[in-house]
Design an enzyme around this catalytic site. Structure first.
Site, PDB file in Angstrom:
ATOM      1  N   SER A 176       2.950   4.500   4.332  1.00  0.00           N
ATOM      2  CA  SER A 176       2.294   6.205   3.635  1.00  0.00           C
ATOM      3  C   SER A 176       1.808   5.995   3.188  1.00  0.00           C
ATOM      4  O   SER A 176       0.703   4.786   3.047  1.00  0.00           O
ATOM      5  CB  SER A 176       3.626   6.115   2.635  1.00  0.00           C
ATOM      6  OG  SER A 176       3.304   5.823   1.426  1.00  0.00           O
ATOM      7  N   PHE A 177       0.869   8.157   2.147  1.00  0.00           N
ATOM      8  CA  PHE A 177       1.917   9.053   3.620  1.00  0.00           C
ATOM      9  C   PHE A 177       1.306  10.077   3.885  1.00  0.00           C
ATOM     10  O   PHE A 177      -0.104   9.527   4.059  1.00  0.00           O
ATOM     11  CB  PHE A 177       2.342   9.311   2.631  1.00  0.00           C
ATOM     12  CG  PHE A 177       1.415   9.775   0.940  1.00  0.00           C
ATOM     13  CD1 PHE A 177       1.055   9.079   0.144  1.00  0.00           C
ATOM     14  CD2 PHE A 177       0.752  11.618   0.972  1.00  0.00           C
ATOM     15  CE1 PHE A 177      -0.009   9.502  -0.931  1.00  0.00           C
ATOM     16  CE2 PHE A 177       0.087  11.502  -0.270  1.00  0.00           C
ATOM     17  CZ  PHE A 177      -0.124  11.124  -0.980  1.00  0.00           C
ATOM     18  N   ARG A 207      -5.119  -4.938   8.535  1.00  0.00           N
ATOM     19  CA  ARG A 207      -7.316  -5.311   9.077  1.00  0.00           C
ATOM     20  C   ARG A 207      -6.750  -7.264   9.728  1.00  0.00           C
ATOM     21  O   ARG A 207      -8.133  -7.510  10.367  1.00  0.00           O
ATOM     22  CB  ARG A 207      -8.151  -5.420   8.285  1.00  0.00           C
ATOM     23  CG  ARG A 207      -8.003  -3.506   7.695  1.00  0.00           C
ATOM     24  CD  ARG A 207      -8.326  -2.886   8.946  1.00  0.00           C
ATOM     25  NE  ARG A 207      -8.645  -1.217   8.005  1.00  0.00           N
ATOM     26  CZ  ARG A 207      -7.353  -0.525   8.070  1.00  0.00           C
ATOM     27  NH1 ARG A 207      -6.042  -0.775   8.557  1.00  0.00           N
ATOM     28  NH2 ARG A 207      -7.635   0.719   7.744  1.00  0.00           N
ATOM     29  N   HIS A 266       1.919  -2.758   3.142  1.00  0.00           N
ATOM     30  CA  HIS A 266       0.635  -2.512   1.769  1.00  0.00           C
ATOM     31  C   HIS A 266       1.622  -2.703   0.844  1.00  0.00           C
ATOM     32  O   HIS A 266       2.781  -0.984   0.941  1.00  0.00           O
ATOM     33  CB  HIS A 266       0.148  -1.050   2.874  1.00  0.00           C
ATOM     34  CG  HIS A 266      -0.720  -1.131   3.873  1.00  0.00           C
ATOM     35  ND1 HIS A 266      -1.363  -0.042   4.917  1.00  0.00           N
ATOM     36  CD2 HIS A 266      -2.148  -1.980   3.797  1.00  0.00           C
ATOM     37  CE1 HIS A 266      -2.501  -0.703   5.010  1.00  0.00           C
ATOM     38  NE2 HIS A 266      -2.589  -2.036   4.539  1.00  0.00           N
ATOM     39  N   ALA A 267       1.013  -3.067   0.055  1.00  0.00           N
ATOM     40  CA  ALA A 267       2.473  -2.756  -0.673  1.00  0.00           C
ATOM     41  C   ALA A 267       2.559  -1.987  -1.602  1.00  0.00           C
ATOM     42  O   ALA A 267       3.767  -1.266  -1.984  1.00  0.00           O
ATOM     43  CB  ALA A 267       1.719  -3.920  -1.624  1.00  0.00           C
ATOM     44  N   ARG A 268       2.195  -0.877  -1.467  1.00  0.00           N
ATOM     45  CA  ARG A 268       2.286   0.827  -2.636  1.00  0.00           C
ATOM     46  C   ARG A 268       2.737   1.554  -2.460  1.00  0.00           C
ATOM     47  O   ARG A 268       3.435   2.396  -2.781  1.00  0.00           O
ATOM     48  CB  ARG A 268       0.519   1.111  -3.071  1.00  0.00           C
ATOM     49  CG  ARG A 268      -0.077   1.293  -1.810  1.00  0.00           C
ATOM     50  CD  ARG A 268      -1.850   1.924  -2.938  1.00  0.00           C
ATOM     51  NE  ARG A 268      -2.053   2.010  -1.438  1.00  0.00           N
ATOM     52  CZ  ARG A 268      -3.743   2.473  -1.173  1.00  0.00           C
ATOM     53  NH1 ARG A 268      -4.283   2.312  -3.345  1.00  0.00           N
ATOM     54  NH2 ARG A 268      -4.269   3.340  -1.029  1.00  0.00           N
ATOM     55  N   GLU A 269       2.920   1.324  -1.158  1.00  0.00           N
ATOM     56  CA  GLU A 269       3.859   2.464   0.216  1.00  0.00           C
ATOM     57  C   GLU A 269       5.030   2.184   0.387  1.00  0.00           C
ATOM     58  O   GLU A 269       5.240   1.406   1.011  1.00  0.00           O
ATOM     59  CB  GLU A 269       2.997   2.267   1.914  1.00  0.00           C
ATOM     60  CG  GLU A 269       1.460   2.574   1.558  1.00  0.00           C
ATOM     61  CD  GLU A 269       1.001   1.953   2.473  1.00  0.00           C
ATOM     62  OE1 GLU A 269       1.618   2.056   4.463  1.00  0.00           O
ATOM     63  OE2 GLU A 269      -0.207   2.211   3.049  1.00  0.00           O
ATOM     64  N   GLU A 316       2.617   7.012   9.460  1.00  0.00           N
ATOM     65  CA  GLU A 316       2.757   7.431   8.156  1.00  0.00           C
ATOM     66  C   GLU A 316       3.859   8.245   7.849  1.00  0.00           C
ATOM     67  O   GLU A 316       3.529   9.780   7.944  1.00  0.00           O
ATOM     68  CB  GLU A 316       1.252   8.011   7.937  1.00  0.00           C
ATOM     69  CG  GLU A 316       0.287   7.064   8.427  1.00  0.00           C
ATOM     70  CD  GLU A 316      -0.423   6.172   7.498  1.00  0.00           C
ATOM     71  OE1 GLU A 316       0.238   5.976   6.316  1.00  0.00           O
ATOM     72  OE2 GLU A 316      -0.986   5.472   7.039  1.00  0.00           O
TER      73      GLU A 316
HETATM   74 ZN   LIG Z   1      -0.464   1.716   4.909  1.00  0.00          ZN
END
Ligand SMILES: [Zn+2]
Ligand SMILES: *[C@@H]1O[C@H](CO)[C@@H](O)[C@H](O)[C@H]1NC(C)=O
Ligand SMILES: *[C@@H]1O[C@H](CO)[C@@H](O)[C@H](O)[C@H]1NC(C)=O
Ligand SMILES: *[C@@H]1O[C@H](CO)[C@@H](O)[C@H](O)[C@H]1NC(C)=O
Length: 429
Positions: free
Chosen positions: A310-311, A257, A182-185, A387
């Site tokens: 995260s998070f 997913r 997940h790019a933004r994590e 997470e």
């Molecule tokens: Zn994630």
């Protein structure tokens, strides 16, 4: 002069994040099963972007676009679900975050005599790849860099294999950790590069090298990750196009997913513009195929798989798609709890305590096609999604405050150490 400089800085910095003008973030606290059901329906209706899932006893944090704020608040109020403002001005918050990160990077740079380390500051993909290459070149006896594939936009997807026996002792269990699907994590990749450091550059737990081979993949999704630095801070998916005409307008797939287990059934969306778009078919993404191939290549040897997100300060295990018990529930839970308590011992008082449990039950949310379910379904006994914490100025924010990066990667490593040893004890070959 000073004023001109400041204004110039603000023009440079503050012109970013414009797409988030007017966005707000909210705390949301569904309590009963019925509340959660209503909340899940609202996610689609109001295009809520979940930064942190609400869990029993802990509120969630969600982003809401300007056009949906009134409707969302009204419906939540009517249902009796508590909603509180988290950030009035999301764009401004992101501008502040940028300045905090710049300052932090300057300080790290000075402290390290000009050498930036990818684990104590947020790093661009190029710097992380450089670090991986540097490790491979400097420690060729234990570390091998694999250029597994090119991402959709042509960036290398690199992982590192760490072995004192050149991966040739097939009795050694393998530990596999990935991050950055997940790019933004942003805290996920440093937690993996720190593991590289602790296994190669700064070894204090030699048993971890004697007993195990390691595979460490810091950034599964380099295109999305890059995009969060250059364009959209809240981008989550890959950046692929061409699965259907609509992906030209709405690129990208939610990598978590896209795995081939109960693909596209629950907690994902077949509509390409959704943030949880599962893709046109399982493993449509080269990024998830890289992870699949690592898992498959030495399947009988993988004792532990951890994927960093995260998070939330939670450790999640299968089955995420329906909340049912795994055949291995006892070990999954006890190793999860031991990892969490090792983390607590190194944690800070203002950090939330980790919660450990079945993904669907902890989050009150089903998700299909996830990597932990897939890895478990092909026979890996211990699979977890971490997470990681998200603390900013003692208030949970979007970014983990850069001042806490080092804290989080260190405490997370303490969890991995315990998880690896326990997985080694349980592993039957
Ligand atoms: Zn994630
Ligand atoms: C990565 O390494 C290359 C070659 O050594 C160098 O030119 C480049 O500046 C580095 N990039 C970053 C972001 O560290
Ligand atoms: C997997 O095992 C094969 C032989 O069984 C070996 O040649 C290969 O290097 C191993 N790969 C990894 C990633 O361990
Ligand atoms: C996985 O766990 C089951 C028990 O839940 C056990 O019978 C099996 O041997 C384990 N497999 C490995 C490879 O450790």
């Amino acid at each position: 002069m000073k004023l001109i400089l400041l204004t110039a800085l603000c023009v440079l910095v503050c012109a970013k994040h414009e797409e988030y003008i007017g966005w707000k973030s909210y705390y949301v606290r569904p309590v009963s099963k019925a509340d959660f059901k209503i909340f899940r329906a609202m996610i689609e209706r109001y295009e809520l972007d979940i930064l942190r899932h609400p869990i029993s006893g802990r509120e969630g944090i969600i982003l809401v676009k300007p056009e949906h704020q009134a409707g969302f608040k009204q419906e939540a109020a009517a249902a009796g679900i508590s909603v509180k403002i988290h950030r009035e001005n999301v764009k401004q918050e992101l501008d502040f975050d940028d300045m905090r990160i710049k300052r932090h990077n300057r300080e790290c740079f000075a402290r390290n005599g000009g050498r930036k380390l990818p684990y104590e500051s947020y790093q661009q993909i190029e710097a992380i790849n450089n670090y991986t290459d540097y490790i491979g070149a400097t420690y060729p006896k234990v570390a091998k860099v694999v250029d597994a594939a090119k991402s959709f936009e042509g960036r290398p997807i690199k992982y590192i294999k760490i072995s004192t026996t050149n991966f040739e002792n097939h009795r050694k269990p393998v530990i596999f950790i990935d991050g950055g699907i997940h790019a933004r994590e942003w805290i996920a990749p440093p937690s993996v590069t720190y593991a590289i450091k602790k296994l190669v550059e700064d070894v204090t737990q030699k048993d971890l090298l004697d007993r195990f081979d390691w595979i460490l993949l810091p950034v599964v999704n380099p295109d999305g990750y890059k995009f969060t630095f250059t364009k959209s801070r809240f981008w989550r998916k890959t950046r692929s196009k061409g699965q259907s005409t609509i992906t030209q307008i709405c690129p990208g797939v939610d990598g978590n997913r896209n795995y081939d287990f109960r693909f596209g059934t629950v907690g994902s969306n077949h509509y390409a513009c959704s943030d949880v778009y599962c893709g046109s078919q399982a493993f449509s993404e080269v990024e998830t195929r890289v992870v699949r191939d690592i898992l498959q290549e030495n399947l009988s040897r993988v004792a532990l798989y951890v994927t960093m997100h995260s998070f939330a300060s939670v450790i999640l295990y299968p089955w995420a798609h329906d909340g049912s018990r795994s055949h291995n529930i006892f070990d999954l839970h006890s190793v999860g709890v031991e990892m969490a308590s090792a983390i607590h011992k190194k944690s800070l008082p203002n950090f939330p305590k980790y919660i450990v449990g079945n993904s669907a039950l902890v989050l009150n949310y089903l998700a299909s096609g996830t990597s932990i379910d897939y890895a478990h379904s092909i026979g890996i006994n211990l699979t977890y999604a971490f997470e990681l914490p998200g603390i900013s100025e003692d208030l949970e924010g979007f970014n983990l405050s850069p001042d806490y990066i080092e804290q989080v990667v260190r405490e997370t490593w303490a969890g991995i150490v315990v998880g690896a040893r326990k997985a080694g004890d349980l592993f039957i070959k």
